[in-house]
Design an enzyme around this catalytic site. Structure first.
Site, PDB file in Angstrom:
ATOM      1  N   HIS A  71      35.087  34.404  41.731  1.00 44.69           N
ATOM      2  CA  HIS A  71      34.818  34.961  42.882  1.00 44.69           C
ATOM      3  C   HIS A  71      36.043  35.535  43.586  1.00 44.69           C
ATOM      4  CE1 HIS A  71      30.761  33.583  43.254  1.00 44.69           C
ATOM      5  NE2 HIS A  71      31.126  32.325  43.014  1.00 44.69           N
ATOM      6  N   SER A 126      27.158  32.401  39.408  1.00 45.83           N
ATOM      7  CA  SER A 126      27.135  31.939  40.947  1.00 45.83           C
ATOM      8  C   SER A 126      27.021  33.190  41.672  1.00 45.83           C
ATOM      9  CB  SER A 126      28.643  31.412  41.273  1.00 45.83           C
ATOM     10  OG  SER A 126      28.660  31.088  42.563  1.00 45.83           O
TER      11      SER A 126
END
Length: 377
Positions: A71, A126
């Site tokens: 991320h 994710s």
């Protein structure tokens, strides 16, 4: 309440090379789940994910549904860091969001991911989204109706402490959301139902406590009234003392014959007073017994409502002659233990609970096993 960046690890993907003319690398798996508390203690309602999946289709159609390796710290997707492109996102009847993504072979990050796949490295997927969060009393966090998917990123170790911040303020959309009872009913029905259930339980307990308190106050008041009545009625309160005092006073005179002519009359009056006193005492005794029966009846109803075998205990009629709370508790405990023992002796197949076993036993069968009379033959 502002929208937040919400990051949640969903599943581990086993990458597969899908054979095609251009030899693209694609992988498929569960990208998100509905109505299940995840590792971060959050729940995504099914209708919230349905709306998010529908809205994400536009990014897929435009070829802008990009994801990165790990991320980004600021939560923003950058073209030079893109490693995958989501090509399909659907939701099945189980509430599972099924996604399919393509590795951007030829890009810097895509080549890294391709080489990792060629070397047998597994990775996880994710979700990165934006929305409001509502915290329940039990600590569970529900994702709000304004949630939307921003991207799906490839991650290595989502379990590393501090790897993913729980929430990061997102500056591009920071609008307040007005919460009223009507909006909660519309947007968060599960949350409202949970609150209603909790409130009903509290009200039920409060009602029971008030009923018991009112009965105790009524019993106490009746006892005080009976006591005052006795004390205010000379025929009852003072009869016994008066009779004994009269007898003590008359004894010497009766022996001397002074009051002999009135002796039989006095004896009759004394007899009547004693009978009147006995009658009042019987009435008081009956009233006390009635009050005690009502207290026992209320206690029985309370215990039957709490027992999983309440209906069977009621039908068995074993509490009809109970004279005290202790006796009620003992009879219920013996009955429940007998049922459990009977059920265990039946050797039910594994996987079936006690409640299911109890339901399969008819009342007549339980009576026979417990040695109780069977109603209706």
């Amino acid at each position: 309440m502002s929208k937040q960046l919400i990051i949640d690890f969903v599943s581990e993907i086993t990458p597969q090379l899908i054979e095609s003319k251009d030899g693209k690398y694609k992988f498929r798996g569960i990208f998100q789940r509905a109505d299940v508390k995840n590792g971060n203690g959050r729940i995504y309602p099914k209708k919230v994910l349905e709306k998010a999946v529908a809205k994400y289709q536009k990014l897929i159609q435009e070829g802008r549904a990009l994801g990165m390796i790990e991320h980004p710290p600021d939560g923003k997707t950058r073209l030079d860091e893109a490693a995958i492109k989501v090509t399909s996102l659907t939701m099945n009847d189980k509430g599972e969001v099924i996604g399919e993504a393509e590795v951007l072979v030829g890009t810097p990050k895509g080549e890294i991911l391709k080489n990792l796949i060629d070397n047998g490295v597994k990775f996880g997927i994710s979700s990165r989204g934006s929305g409001t969060l509502i915290k329940r009393a039990d600590g569970t966090v529900v994702v709000g109706e304004d949630y939307e998917f921003l991207a799906f990123d490839v991650v290595y170790d989502p379990s590393t402490p501090g790897a993913f911040p729980e929430t990061i303020k997102e500056s591009r959309e920071d609008k307040p959301m007005e919460l009223t009872l009507e909006t909660l009913k519309k947007d968060y029905p599960e949350l409202v139902e949970a609150i209603k259930k909790e409130a009903k339980e509290e009200l039920r307990q409060e009602f029971e406590e008030r009923v018991i308190e009112a009965i105790e106050q009524k019993v106490s008041k009746i006892r005080e009234e009976v006591k005052e009545e006795l004390l205010s009625d000379p025929e009852i309160a003072g009869a016994k003392v008066a009779v004994e005092g009269i007898l003590d006073i008359l004894k010497p005179f009766i022996s001397e014959g002074i009051a002999g002519e009135h002796l039989e009359e006095l004896k009759e009056e004394i007899k009547n007073l004693k009978e009147s006193l006995k009658k009042k005492e019987d009435e008081i005794k009956h009233l006390k017994e009635e009050l005690e029966r009502k207290e026992i009846a209320l206690y029985i109803e309370q215990k039957l409502s709490e027992s999983p075998d309440g209906d069977k205990i009621r039908e068995a009629g074993i509490l009809k002659e109970a004279k005290s709370k202790e006796q009620v508790d003992k009879l219920i405990q013996e009955f429940e233990e007998s049922i459990r023992k009977t059920i265990n002796e039946d050797k039910e197949p594994k996987g079936k609970g006690v409640n299911e076993s109890r339901q399969k036993l008819s009342l007549s069968e339980i009576h026979r096993k417990l040695g109780l009379p069977v109603i209706g033959g």
